[in-house]
Design an enzyme around this catalytic site. Structure first.
Site, mmCIF file in Angstrom:
data_model
loop_
_atom_site.group_PDB
_atom_site.id
_atom_site.type_symbol
_atom_site.label_atom_id
_atom_site.label_comp_id
_atom_site.label_asym_id
_atom_site.label_seq_id
_atom_site.Cartn_x
_atom_site.Cartn_y
_atom_site.Cartn_z
ATOM 1 N N THR A 108 -3.822 -17.273 7.647
ATOM 2 C CA THR A 108 -3.691 -16.266 6.594
ATOM 3 C C THR A 108 -4.273 -14.930 7.053
ATOM 4 O OG1 THR A 108 -5.797 -16.977 5.638
ATOM 5 C CG2 THR A 108 -3.794 -17.991 4.762
ATOM 6 N N PHE A 140 -12.999 -24.333 3.691
ATOM 7 C CA PHE A 140 -13.066 -25.653 4.333
ATOM 8 C C PHE A 140 -13.699 -26.703 3.422
ATOM 9 C CE2 PHE A 140 -13.134 -24.131 9.093
ATOM 10 C CZ PHE A 140 -11.825 -23.723 8.971
ATOM 11 N N TYR A 153 3.790 -23.788 3.782
ATOM 12 C CA TYR A 153 2.807 -24.228 2.796
ATOM 13 C C TYR A 153 3.027 -23.431 1.515
ATOM 14 C CZ TYR A 153 -1.811 -25.019 0.589
ATOM 15 O OH TYR A 153 -2.826 -25.321 -0.287
ATOM 16 N N SER A 179 -9.580 -19.274 10.274
ATOM 17 C CA SER A 179 -9.699 -19.125 8.828
ATOM 18 C C SER A 179 -10.611 -17.946 8.520
ATOM 19 C CB SER A 179 -10.279 -20.390 8.195
ATOM 20 O OG SER A 179 -10.620 -20.141 6.837
#
Length: 351
Positions: free
Chosen positions: A247, A114, A318, A175
């Protein structure tokens, strides 16, 4: 054009190439040369969350964390662009190196953490954007040093500031690169967090006279039991949508690669299967009134169609953009367009 630039970009450190690539996109946008990179895409309106998207293919969060490249990214033909993850206060993220390409696997491992300039900087950048050709999503998170018990305060701080500017907002609780963040997906914590955010969302809607959809982004590493619990909570709380998935921490699909043991979230081709399984299970468990956004491992039009067939109303890419370049956007849109014209091929496969 991208095929010519890729060898040079891949010769650089991945994070340096990331910044250079975005600068090149900005230059192409300012000089009117973006059409050399991306084909013009005919509209394919898609109405989801009560919003009409120019087409159903979007950019996932993480590429433009601070909203500095919005106009240039929309020029590539995305129907929507999601910026962030943003946090209330600026933070540097994890130490470098923290971004790794695995070209043999069409994969990326990142442990960015982040890194961002803070929500106030993002707000200024969004206000400067002049040519939003699609819809803008803003992905919000918590600062690394904010304990989970106070995480809701960080999410609300971001929600309040981005609400007037966003077309939709994504709550990132998945995340793997912020210690403890994924614990917020546990059923009790999830219910507590999302219920407070839903209350705030309704307060903001009344205050601004405009209801901005709020989505929740989940991980691909949830067990079936956890998926079912999350679906139950999110359905009961009537969130506007769910993004599946973030992910993965499972690197088994890239075992043997020199970088396989780097810590961080794995994205790209190796996550396609698992992220799509999670998507399909969520679709079977969530009310039909809660749309899904499919993301994870899309490197071709066929991959995008697979997400739609598993129950996605929209898709995002992405990592595929890194390996395939801007041509991937039009390829995905056209593949989905063909699927719409032959809908019998798009039935959701059983679990």
């Amino acid at each position: 054009m991208y095929s010519l630039a890729r060898p040079f970009l891949f010769s650089l450190d991945a994070e340096r190439a990331h910044g250079l690539g975005l600068s090149a996109l900005d230059l192409a946008y300012r000089t009117g040369t973006t059409p050399l990179l991306a084909a013009r895409i005919a509209p394919m309106p898609s109405t989801v969350f009560g919003l009409t998207f120019p087409n159903p293919v979007g950019l996932a969060a993480g590429l433009d964390k601070n909203g500095e490249h919005i106009d240039a990214l929309f020029a590539l033909g995305f129907g929507f662009v999601e910026i962030g993850t943003i946090t209330p206060r600026p933070q540097a993220g994890n130490p470098q190196p923290r971004l790794f390409r695995l070209p043999e696997h069409n994969a990326i491992i990142n442990r960015m953490g982040f890194n961002n300039a803070g929500v106030d900087a993002l707000v200024r950048n969004v206000e400067r954007a002049r040519n939003r050709r699609g819809l803008l999503g803003i992905n919000i998170g918590k600062n690394k040093d904010t304990p989970n018990e106070q995480a809701v305060d960080d999410y609300i701080a971001c929600l309040d500031k981005v609400y007037p500017l966003a077309d939709y907002i994504t709550v990132n609780i998945s995340s793997p690169n912020t210690a403890g963040l994924r614990e917020l997906q546990e059923e009790t914590a999830l219910r507590q967090l999302v219920s407070q955010l839903r209350d705030r969302q309704e307060d903001l809607a009344a205050r601004h006279g405009r209801r901005v959809p709020m989505l929740v982004k989940v991980a691909p590493d949830l067990s079936d039991r956890d998926i079912d619990a999350a679906a139950r909570v999110l359905g009961e709380l009537q969130v506007d949508g769910v993004i599946a998935t973030n992910t993965t921490i499972d690197h088994s699909k890239v075992a043997g690669d020199p970088l396989a043991n780097e810590a961080g979230g794995l994205s790209g081709a190796p996550v396609l299967e698992q992220s799509t399984l999670v998507l399909r299970r969520l679709r079977s468990r969530l009310p039909e009134s809660v749309p899904l956004v499919g993301v994870g491992g899309i490197l071709s039009g066929a991959d995008a169609v697979a997400k739609m067939a598993a129950g996605a109303a929209l898709v995002q890419c992405y990592s595929g953009l890194i390996f395939r370049g801007p041509a991937l956007v039009s390829e995905c849109v056209e593949a989905i367009r063909r699927r719409r014209e032959a809908p019998s091929r798009g039935a959701v496969a059983p679990l």
